[in-house]
Every structure is written in C-alpha cells, then in structure tokens.
Design a protein around this motif. Structure first.
Motif, PDB file in Angstrom:
ATOM      1  N   LEU A 168       0.861  -1.190   0.000  1.00  0.00           N
ATOM      2  CA  LEU A 168       0.000   0.000   0.000  1.00  0.00           C
ATOM      3  C   LEU A 168       0.888   1.228   0.000  1.00  0.00           C
ATOM      4  O   LEU A 168       1.888   1.271   0.722  1.00  0.00           O
ATOM      5  CB  LEU A 168      -0.894   0.042   1.249  1.00  0.00           C
ATOM      6  N   PHE A 169       0.496   2.224  -0.789  1.00  0.00           N
ATOM      7  CA  PHE A 169       1.231   3.479  -0.861  1.00  0.00           C
ATOM      8  C   PHE A 169       0.261   4.635  -0.664  1.00  0.00           C
ATOM      9  O   PHE A 169      -0.903   4.556  -1.066  1.00  0.00           O
ATOM     10  CB  PHE A 169       1.908   3.623  -2.230  1.00  0.00           C
ATOM     11  N   LYS A 170       0.739   5.704  -0.063  1.00  0.00           N
ATOM     12  CA  LYS A 170      -0.091   6.893   0.140  1.00  0.00           C
ATOM     13  C   LYS A 170      -0.552   7.408  -1.212  1.00  0.00           C
ATOM     14  O   LYS A 170       0.228   7.501  -2.155  1.00  0.00           O
ATOM     15  CB  LYS A 170       0.687   7.975   0.884  1.00  0.00           C
ATOM     16  N   ASN A 171      -1.840   7.734  -1.325  1.00  0.00           N
ATOM     17  CA  ASN A 171      -2.418   8.247  -2.559  1.00  0.00           C
ATOM     18  C   ASN A 171      -2.093   9.737  -2.672  1.00  0.00           C
ATOM     19  O   ASN A 171      -2.794  10.582  -2.121  1.00  0.00           O
ATOM     20  CB  ASN A 171      -3.928   8.013  -2.569  1.00  0.00           C
ATOM     21  N   ASP A 181      -7.174   6.823   0.779  1.00  0.00           N
ATOM     22  CA  ASP A 181      -5.971   7.448   1.319  1.00  0.00           C
ATOM     23  C   ASP A 181      -4.728   6.680   0.878  1.00  0.00           C
ATOM     24  O   ASP A 181      -3.652   7.252   0.749  1.00  0.00           O
ATOM     25  CB  ASP A 181      -6.032   7.476   2.852  1.00  0.00           C
ATOM     26  N   TYR A 182      -4.883   5.380   0.654  1.00  0.00           N
ATOM     27  CA  TYR A 182      -3.783   4.511   0.243  1.00  0.00           C
ATOM     28  C   TYR A 182      -4.266   3.582  -0.870  1.00  0.00           C
ATOM     29  O   TYR A 182      -5.434   3.177  -0.883  1.00  0.00           O
ATOM     30  CB  TYR A 182      -3.291   3.661   1.421  1.00  0.00           C
ATOM     31  N   THR A 183      -3.387   3.259  -1.816  1.00  0.00           N
ATOM     32  CA  THR A 183      -3.696   2.324  -2.887  1.00  0.00           C
ATOM     33  C   THR A 183      -2.513   1.397  -3.112  1.00  0.00           C
ATOM     34  O   THR A 183      -1.383   1.712  -2.742  1.00  0.00           O
ATOM     35  CB  THR A 183      -4.021   3.038  -4.211  1.00  0.00           C
ATOM     36  N   ASN A 196      -6.243  -5.136  -7.034  1.00  0.00           N
ATOM     37  CA  ASN A 196      -6.031  -3.778  -6.542  1.00  0.00           C
ATOM     38  C   ASN A 196      -6.540  -3.737  -5.109  1.00  0.00           C
ATOM     39  O   ASN A 196      -7.520  -4.408  -4.766  1.00  0.00           O
ATOM     40  CB  ASN A 196      -6.825  -2.756  -7.367  1.00  0.00           C
ATOM     41  N   ILE A 197      -5.891  -2.928  -4.286  1.00  0.00           N
ATOM     42  CA  ILE A 197      -6.356  -2.749  -2.911  1.00  0.00           C
ATOM     43  C   ILE A 197      -6.364  -1.257  -2.603  1.00  0.00           C
ATOM     44  O   ILE A 197      -5.478  -0.517  -3.040  1.00  0.00           O
ATOM     45  CB  ILE A 197      -5.494  -3.548  -1.901  1.00  0.00           C
ATOM     46  N   ALA A 198      -7.407  -0.809  -1.925  1.00  0.00           N
ATOM     47  CA  ALA A 198      -7.531   0.595  -1.545  1.00  0.00           C
ATOM     48  C   ALA A 198      -7.821   0.665  -0.056  1.00  0.00           C
ATOM     49  O   ALA A 198      -8.497  -0.209   0.497  1.00  0.00           O
ATOM     50  CB  ALA A 198      -8.666   1.254  -2.331  1.00  0.00           C
ATOM     51  N   GLY A 199      -7.303   1.700   0.599  1.00  0.00           N
ATOM     52  CA  GLY A 199      -7.501   1.846   2.036  1.00  0.00           C
ATOM     53  C   GLY A 199      -7.867   3.259   2.424  1.00  0.00           C
ATOM     54  O   GLY A 199      -7.344   4.219   1.874  1.00  0.00           O
TER      55      GLY A 199
END
Length: 75
Positions: free
Chosen positions: A12-15, A25-27, A38-41
C-alpha cells in the motif's frame, strides 16, 4: 521490469493524487493465491479508535489507446 508481488503479499502506498474525500488514502496491489488484485484503504475513526477500511477489486484491463488505422474499419 515491473515489480512482482510474492504470493499472499501486497503493498500500500499513500495516494498522492487524492482530490476528493471519497478517494482512498492509500492504494496498491495484493497477490492472493497467484491472482493480483487492486487494494484501496481509507483511514477511518470510530469511538476515538482509528482503523483502515479496505476494498479489494479486480484490475481492469488496460485499453489500447491507439486509434484505428486507415486500413482498419471500425465496423
């Protein structure tokens, strides 16, 4: 060469391109049993406790943005 995730691992990386509140906020990506998703947070808070809300989705295939040549008819 693109980075290849090991099985059952992800990143995960900061969007940095977030423009709207509903965007994550993170993808990133996660490999589950050999399938890449794909993962999103989102950082959420409830009762003074912060947590991540997550969403996993199947990547959409990249579209070929090349316009049809004169020899190729679109119909």
């Amino acid at each position: 060469m693109a980075y290849k995730h090991e099985t059952n691992r992800g990143s995960l990386f900061k969007n940095e391109k977030k423009e709207k509140e509903n965007q994550p906020d993170y993808t990133g990506k996660i490999n589950v049993n050999g399938t890449l998703y794909n993962i999103a947070g989102w950082i959420n808070q409830k009762n003074d406790k912060k947590y991540f809300g997550l969403e996993v989705s199947i990547p959409k295939p990249k579209e070929d943005k090349k316009p049809p040549s004169q020899d190729e008819l679109p119909f």
